[in-house]
Design a protein around this motif. Sequence first.
Motif, short mmCIF file in Angstrom:
data_model
loop_
_atom_site.label_atom_id
_atom_site.label_comp_id
_atom_site.label_asym_id
_atom_site.label_seq_id
_atom_site.Cartn_x
_atom_site.Cartn_y
_atom_site.Cartn_z
N LYS A 183 37.85 34.29 10.21
CA LYS A 183 38.92 33.50 10.80
C LYS A 183 39.94 34.41 11.49
O LYS A 183 40.15 35.54 11.07
CB LYS A 183 39.60 32.66 9.73
N GLN A 184 40.60 33.87 12.49
CA GLN A 184 41.52 34.68 13.29
C GLN A 184 42.66 35.24 12.46
O GLN A 184 43.06 36.38 12.63
CB GLN A 184 42.06 33.88 14.47
N GLU A 185 43.20 34.45 11.53
CA GLU A 185 44.32 34.93 10.73
C GLU A 185 43.92 36.05 9.78
O GLU A 185 44.76 36.85 9.36
CB GLU A 185 44.95 33.77 9.93
N ASP A 186 42.62 36.13 9.45
CA ASP A 186 42.14 37.21 8.59
C ASP A 186 41.58 38.38 9.41
O ASP A 186 41.76 39.54 9.05
CB ASP A 186 41.06 36.69 7.64
N GLY A 187 40.90 38.06 10.52
CA GLY A 187 40.28 39.10 11.33
C GLY A 187 41.19 39.73 12.35
O GLY A 187 40.89 40.81 12.87
N LEU A 188 42.29 39.06 12.70
CA LEU A 188 43.29 39.58 13.66
C LEU A 188 42.71 39.82 15.04
O LEU A 188 43.23 40.63 15.81
CB LEU A 188 43.93 40.87 13.13
N TYR A 230 38.94 42.65 19.77
CA TYR A 230 39.99 43.47 19.20
C TYR A 230 40.63 44.21 20.36
O TYR A 230 39.94 44.81 21.19
CB TYR A 230 39.43 44.44 18.15
N ARG A 231 41.95 44.20 20.40
CA ARG A 231 42.66 44.65 21.60
C ARG A 231 43.76 45.64 21.23
O ARG A 231 44.49 45.43 20.26
CB ARG A 231 43.27 43.45 22.33
N LEU A 278 48.04 41.74 18.27
CA LEU A 278 47.68 40.79 17.23
C LEU A 278 47.78 39.37 17.78
O LEU A 278 48.42 39.13 18.81
CB LEU A 278 48.61 40.95 16.03
N PRO A 279 47.15 38.40 17.13
CA PRO A 279 47.29 37.00 17.59
C PRO A 279 48.75 36.59 17.65
O PRO A 279 49.52 36.84 16.73
CB PRO A 279 46.53 36.21 16.51
N TRP A 327 31.37 53.20 15.55
CA TRP A 327 30.98 51.80 15.47
C TRP A 327 31.08 51.32 14.03
O TRP A 327 30.92 52.10 13.09
CB TRP A 327 29.55 51.60 15.98
N THR A 328 31.29 50.03 13.88
CA THR A 328 31.31 49.44 12.56
C THR A 328 31.03 47.95 12.66
O THR A 328 31.33 47.33 13.68
CB THR A 328 32.66 49.66 11.85
N THR A 329 30.45 47.40 11.62
CA THR A 329 30.30 45.94 11.49
C THR A 329 31.17 45.43 10.36
O THR A 329 31.00 44.29 9.92
CB THR A 329 28.82 45.57 11.22
N SER A 330 32.10 46.24 9.91
CA SER A 330 32.97 45.86 8.81
C SER A 330 33.88 44.71 9.22
O SER A 330 34.39 44.68 10.33
CB SER A 330 33.82 47.06 8.38
N PRO A 331 34.12 43.76 8.32
CA PRO A 331 35.07 42.68 8.62
C PRO A 331 36.53 43.13 8.50
O PRO A 331 37.43 42.33 8.78
CB PRO A 331 34.74 41.62 7.56
N ASN A 332 36.75 44.38 8.09
CA ASN A 332 38.11 44.88 7.93
C ASN A 332 38.72 45.15 9.31
O ASN A 332 38.30 46.10 10.00
CB ASN A 332 38.11 46.15 7.09
N PRO A 333 39.71 44.38 9.76
CA PRO A 333 40.26 44.60 11.11
C PRO A 333 40.99 45.93 11.25
O PRO A 333 41.02 46.51 12.35
CB PRO A 333 41.21 43.41 11.29
#
Length: 389
Positions: free
Chosen positions: A122-127, A141-142, A163-164, A312-318
């Motif tokens: 989700k956007q609030e968690d993934g930023l 990610y910007r 950030l959003p 590179w990473t596939t981690s969900p940690n923003p």
Amino acid sequence: MNNHSLTLTDKKVLTETRTRLEQEVRLSADGYECNTEDLYQVLLGASVQCSTIEAVCQELVGTPVGNTVRGYLNDQLRIEELPTLEDQFNQALAAHLPQRIRRKLRILAMDLHDRPYYGKTKQEDGLWVRGPARDGTTRFYRIASAYVVLKGLRFTLAIRFVLPGDKPAKIIQHLWQRVAALAIPVKYLLLDRGFAGIDVQDYLDQQGIPAIIACPIRGKQGGTRALCHGRKSYCTQHTFSSDGGRKQRTAEMVVCRTFTTAKRTKRLKRRALWHVFILIHLEMTPRQVRRFYRRRFGIETSYRCANTVRGWTTSPNPVLRFLLMTLAVYLVNVWVWLRWQFTQIPRRGQRRLDEKSFQLSRFARFIALGLEDHYGVIRQITAVAAPLP
């Protein structure tokens, strides 16, 4: 680094890069399998090899297990620590600025850099933030960066994690304050199409900041597309509106008519192209605007450079994703500084740089070689059973 030594080795490059990073970006590990030095060196290895943390740990002999490294990083790279990480990287970018940057007025540029995100967080968690569809997604990610161009390459002065909910005017304000704190004289500011809104124009006007802003061409017959007519470039005014017409602003515009390179390359059909720019506290002819704004196009080469040293990473940690993106920009800065220190050729007048002797690919290779010497690299594997006939 010993300033009296004129020889730059792979070990020196690794040590200098790691030491600089340790001084400003504070990470730590105190386990018996992984220490702080391992943490930084694995991150550098993932960046210069455009690989993942797991791949680097599997390729080198003496490194910790990839899960151990990611565990330490995830424990420290939490969302609430994101502002601290941003401040630390800004301090790292400003820690070793070349003195020549402050010697005269510089053309400052700001831009946005996106990396696609294909996860389902989700956007609030993934930023992550929304953007126009590109590379099969509208999620990115910007980071925003402020930089000057030296010797044809970008030297980044400040960064901002977007950030959003962040507004373009707030991003410009944050980066401008960072640059102002460095006491770098700015001649004028170059901005891309992402900053062409009314709020940004109002902020620049209120602060008295001279700027050239690339303006997107919108509308079918009206809007800025209506300005693209005639057979030559010209200056005019245009009224922008937003919020259903409740907010309006009239800006000084420059409309440039150019042509494709088909006449020179003999490819495709030669056709006219239109470029629209907004001027803030500047008076320039269309030819001058076009010529000065072309200097910003070196950014694309710089971003390609940063992409060659980005892990590179596939981690969900923003926060880990922001770390890898910013680390790539930081490594380009270190490379530019080392190239200036070790490739100067004395001559009458300003010194020339032997750029071919220390290109970015060699910088990355030096770090990779230094890691291989430090840890050792797997050079063979042994089959556990004879192959079946």
